[in-house]
Write a protein that holds these residues in place. Structure first.
Motif, short mmCIF file in Angstrom:
data_model
loop_
_atom_site.label_atom_id
_atom_site.label_comp_id
_atom_site.label_asym_id
_atom_site.label_seq_id
_atom_site.Cartn_x
_atom_site.Cartn_y
_atom_site.Cartn_z
N GLY A 165 -16.36 -11.13 10.93
CA GLY A 165 -15.70 -11.83 12.02
C GLY A 165 -14.50 -12.66 11.65
O GLY A 165 -14.17 -13.62 12.36
N ILE A 166 -13.80 -12.32 10.57
CA ILE A 166 -12.62 -13.12 10.19
C ILE A 166 -11.34 -12.30 10.12
O ILE A 166 -10.37 -12.73 9.50
N GLY A 167 -11.33 -11.11 10.74
CA GLY A 167 -10.06 -10.40 10.91
C GLY A 167 -9.87 -9.12 10.15
O GLY A 167 -8.77 -8.57 10.15
N LYS A 168 -10.91 -8.58 9.51
CA LYS A 168 -10.74 -7.35 8.73
C LYS A 168 -10.39 -6.17 9.63
O LYS A 168 -9.44 -5.42 9.34
N SER A 169 -11.14 -5.99 10.70
CA SER A 169 -10.88 -4.87 11.60
C SER A 169 -9.53 -5.02 12.31
O SER A 169 -8.87 -4.02 12.60
N THR A 170 -9.14 -6.26 12.57
CA THR A 170 -7.84 -6.49 13.21
C THR A 170 -6.70 -6.01 12.33
O THR A 170 -5.73 -5.41 12.82
N LEU A 171 -6.80 -6.27 11.02
CA LEU A 171 -5.76 -5.78 10.10
C LEU A 171 -5.71 -4.26 10.11
O LEU A 171 -4.61 -3.67 10.11
N ALA A 172 -6.88 -3.61 10.13
CA ALA A 172 -6.91 -2.15 10.17
C ALA A 172 -6.30 -1.63 11.47
O ALA A 172 -5.55 -0.64 11.47
N LEU A 173 -6.58 -2.30 12.59
CA LEU A 173 -5.98 -1.90 13.86
C LEU A 173 -4.46 -2.06 13.81
O LEU A 173 -3.72 -1.20 14.31
N ASP A 174 -3.98 -3.16 13.24
CA ASP A 174 -2.54 -3.36 13.09
C ASP A 174 -1.91 -2.22 12.29
O ASP A 174 -0.82 -1.74 12.62
N ALA A 175 -2.60 -1.82 11.22
CA ALA A 175 -2.06 -0.74 10.38
C ALA A 175 -1.96 0.56 11.16
O ALA A 175 -0.97 1.30 11.03
N VAL A 176 -2.96 0.87 11.98
CA VAL A 176 -2.93 2.09 12.79
C VAL A 176 -1.83 2.01 13.84
O VAL A 176 -1.05 2.95 14.04
N ILE A 177 -1.74 0.87 14.53
CA ILE A 177 -0.72 0.70 15.57
C ILE A 177 0.68 0.81 14.97
O ILE A 177 1.60 1.35 15.60
N ASN A 178 0.85 0.33 13.74
CA ASN A 178 2.17 0.35 13.11
C ASN A 178 2.62 1.74 12.69
O ASN A 178 3.77 1.93 12.31
N GLN A 179 1.73 2.73 12.76
CA GLN A 179 2.13 4.11 12.40
C GLN A 179 2.79 4.83 13.56
O GLN A 179 3.18 5.99 13.41
N LYS A 180 2.94 4.17 14.70
CA LYS A 180 3.57 4.80 15.85
C LYS A 180 5.01 5.19 15.53
O LYS A 180 5.80 4.39 15.05
N GLY A 181 5.34 6.45 15.75
CA GLY A 181 6.68 6.95 15.47
C GLY A 181 6.95 7.23 14.01
O GLY A 181 8.08 7.56 13.65
N ILE A 194 0.86 -1.19 0.00
CA ILE A 194 0.00 0.00 0.00
C ILE A 194 0.89 1.23 0.00
O ILE A 194 1.88 1.30 0.73
N GLY A 195 0.53 2.22 -0.81
CA GLY A 195 1.25 3.48 -0.85
C GLY A 195 0.46 4.58 -0.18
O GLY A 195 -0.77 4.51 -0.07
N LYS A 196 1.15 5.60 0.28
CA LYS A 196 0.47 6.75 0.90
C LYS A 196 -0.36 7.48 -0.15
O LYS A 196 0.14 7.87 -1.20
N GLY A 197 -1.64 7.67 0.16
CA GLY A 197 -2.57 8.28 -0.78
C GLY A 197 -3.41 7.26 -1.52
O GLY A 197 -4.27 7.64 -2.31
N GLN A 198 -3.20 5.98 -1.24
CA GLN A 198 -3.94 4.92 -1.92
C GLN A 198 -5.25 4.64 -1.20
O GLN A 198 -5.40 4.88 -0.01
N ARG A 199 -6.21 4.07 -1.94
CA ARG A 199 -7.48 3.61 -1.36
C ARG A 199 -7.52 2.10 -1.51
O ARG A 199 -7.74 1.59 -2.60
N GLN A 200 -7.27 1.40 -0.43
CA GLN A 200 -7.16 -0.06 -0.46
C GLN A 200 -8.33 -0.67 0.31
O GLN A 200 -8.46 -0.46 1.51
N LEU A 201 -9.17 -1.42 -0.38
CA LEU A 201 -10.36 -2.01 0.21
C LEU A 201 -10.00 -3.26 1.01
O LEU A 201 -9.18 -4.08 0.59
N ILE A 202 -10.60 -3.40 2.19
CA ILE A 202 -10.49 -4.62 3.01
C ILE A 202 -11.86 -5.27 2.99
O ILE A 202 -12.84 -4.69 3.46
N ILE A 203 -11.93 -6.48 2.43
CA ILE A 203 -13.22 -7.10 2.15
C ILE A 203 -13.24 -8.54 2.60
O ILE A 203 -12.22 -9.24 2.53
N GLY A 204 -14.38 -9.00 3.07
CA GLY A 204 -14.53 -10.38 3.51
C GLY A 204 -15.74 -10.55 4.39
O GLY A 204 -16.43 -9.58 4.73
N ASP A 205 -16.01 -11.79 4.77
CA ASP A 205 -17.15 -12.08 5.64
C ASP A 205 -16.96 -11.48 7.02
O ASP A 205 -15.84 -11.08 7.40
#
Length: 499
Positions: free
Chosen positions: A177-193, A164-175
């Protein structure tokens, strides 16, 4: 105290002897006043106000406010922005002449607010000095620049194979309760610093999920650079409709100031359902799956505001991670196909992978990033060049091997390497990796340094390597021979039994 105005200047009414009447001028003054024709389910039908405009704020006599949502021949429809019980049929309504805005700025960092900017965290109201409209035109092409800088999520599969590049629109899709929000949380947590401001928009979520998300961000130290915009499941449908536009307006302010931002919309399925609810209440003609005909425009005008600006326009960026829900993996449903066509790629979560214990349950074959490769670091791009193809070939060979046919030695070797890679790609939730860690496992696998490692031991050995990286001085720009020398040394140590 209620303020009144004379010739556009505020004065104090009633008991104020200081009122200066010398500025008063006699003259005819016209003002429009409408009346409430009907009320219910967060919608008010207004008769009158012939010059009302879409998205204009209107005020009711009891102090409530509304937003003009639909213009009809005889009636106009308005979204109620307050839960007041005093709005009744026949009540007087008048113009305000203002558009709906939300307070923006760094005073919002670490706060939990509703789509109008009102705090939900029990803390005092933010002291806003600037406001942005919720609805705004997307930046024109002349202001935009190419996506060229990577945005790391900390996930092995995404950062290596679906970048993913800065300025991109990347869709997270799936059924569900299988981890979509968790991936988004990981992405936010990884922006620390990393000097990236984040906005996490929660749309139609139950209060328990909202509380869990906020607590996860707080525990990881990510709330310090994040704003959480919440429209709970029990909120008025108008609030759920406005929530993503509020989050976008907050991030857009920072983008215009030259900052990098990340916005998560969790999720746009509920947003579309709220828009459908409002439209049906206002008796708009339903289309496919009862959605109104402009449902595509609803999300396109939101996501088109995410981009990277040129230096002459500030040089900031807004990366969007919209989340969408499917039912039984059906990608051809109405809302998923709309979002796939709007975004620059998708990360597809497969329920069968989740059930099989492959986490995160990302289907590499169906996931794609159309422009993220332009932003990927050259060292990571070179190291991951063949891994995606090798893994997809392994999946086909594994399916063929289930028939029990006699396999050649070369096929057996490919299957063994594929099983090793599958174990490496597994990753626990809320454990994002640095870009150096990504390059480390890519080189270790690609150069055959893990060939003699049993698949079930690969993750443990790599974790011991990752622990060495912070103090090693290795960077993505470090020459490959130096990387390989360090990795061979660390893996040989990791092969020895732990003390």
């Amino acid at each position: 105290m209620n303020w009144r105005f004379l010739n556009g200047k505020p004065i104090m009414p009633d008991n104020s002897a200081a009122v200066n009447l010398q500025d008063y001028r006699f003259g005819l003054r016209l003002s429009e006043r409408g009346s409430v024709a009907g009320i219910g389910d967060g919608i008010a039908l207004i008769r009158g106000l012939p010059t009302a405009r879409l998205d204009e704020l209107i005020s009711f006599d009891d102090g409530s406010t509304g937003l003009v949502f639909q213009l009809g021949k005889d009636l106009l429809g308005a979204i109620l922005l307050s839960q007041s019980q005093g709005v009744t049929a026949g009540m007087s309504v008048q113009h305000t002449g203002r558009k709906l805005e939300i307070g923006v700025g760094e005073v919002l960092l670490g706060r939990v607010v509703d789509p109008l900017g009102k705090p939900l965290d029990g803390l005092p109201d933010p002291d806003f000095s600037q406001f942005n409209p919720l609805e705004a035109a997307a930046p024109p092409i002349i202001e935009r620049d190419f996506v060229k800088d990577p945005l790391y999520t900390g996930n092995k599969i995404v950062d290596a194979l679906i970048p993913i590049g800065k300025g991109q629109r990347q869709l997270i899709i799936g059924d569900d309760g299988i981890g979509k929000s968790t991936l988004a949380l990981d992405a936010v947590i990884n922006q620390k610093g990393r000097d990236v401001f984040c906005v996490f928009v929660l749309i139609g979520q139950p209060r328990s999920s909202v509380a869990g998300t906020i607590e996860t961000l707080r525990a990881a130290g990510a709330l310090d650079y994040t704003v959480v915009v919440v429209a709970e499941a029990n909120a008025l449908p108008g609030f759920r409709y406005l929530a993503p536009f509020a989050g976008c307006a907050i991030a857009e302010h920072w983008m215009r100031l030259g900052r990098d931002t990340l916005v998560v919309y969790d999720d746009l399925t509920r947003h579309a359902q709220s828009y459908r609810e409002l439209s049906l209440l206002l008796q708009r003609p339903p289309g496919r799956e009862a959605y109104p005909g402009d449902i595509f425009y609803l999300h396109s005008r939101l996501l088109e505001r995410s981009t990277v600006l040129g230096l002459s326009s500030g040089g900031g960026s807004m990366t969007a991670l919209p989340i969408i829900e499917t039912r039984q993996g059906e990608l051809s449903a109405y809302i998923p196909t709309n979002l796939i066509s709007i975004t620059d790629g998708q990360i597809y979560f497969e329920s069968k992978l989740f059930a099989a214990g492959f986490l995160p349950a990302i289907d590499i074959g169906r996931s794609v990033s159309r422009i993220g490769g332009k932003a990927q670091h050259e060292a990571i791009k070179a190291a991951s060049a063949r891994i995606r193809l090798d893994y997809l070939q392994f999946l086909e060979l594994e399916l063929f091997a289930r028939f029990g046919a006699r396999l050649e030695a070369g096929v057996e070797e490919k299957l063994r390497h594929g099983r090793l890679l599958r174990e490496i790609l597994k990753q626990d939730r809320l454990e994002p990796l640095s870009e150096q860690a990504h390059l480390a496992w890519l080189l270790a696998y690609g150069e055959g340094l893990l060939n003699e490692t049993p698949p079930e031991q690969a993750t443990e050995r790599l974790h011991r390597v990752f622990e060495q990286l912070p103090d090693s001085g290795l960077k993505l720009e470090t020459p490959k021979p130096q990387w390989l020398g360090k990795l061979k040394s660390w893996l040989s140590e990791a092969h020895e039994p732990a003390a």
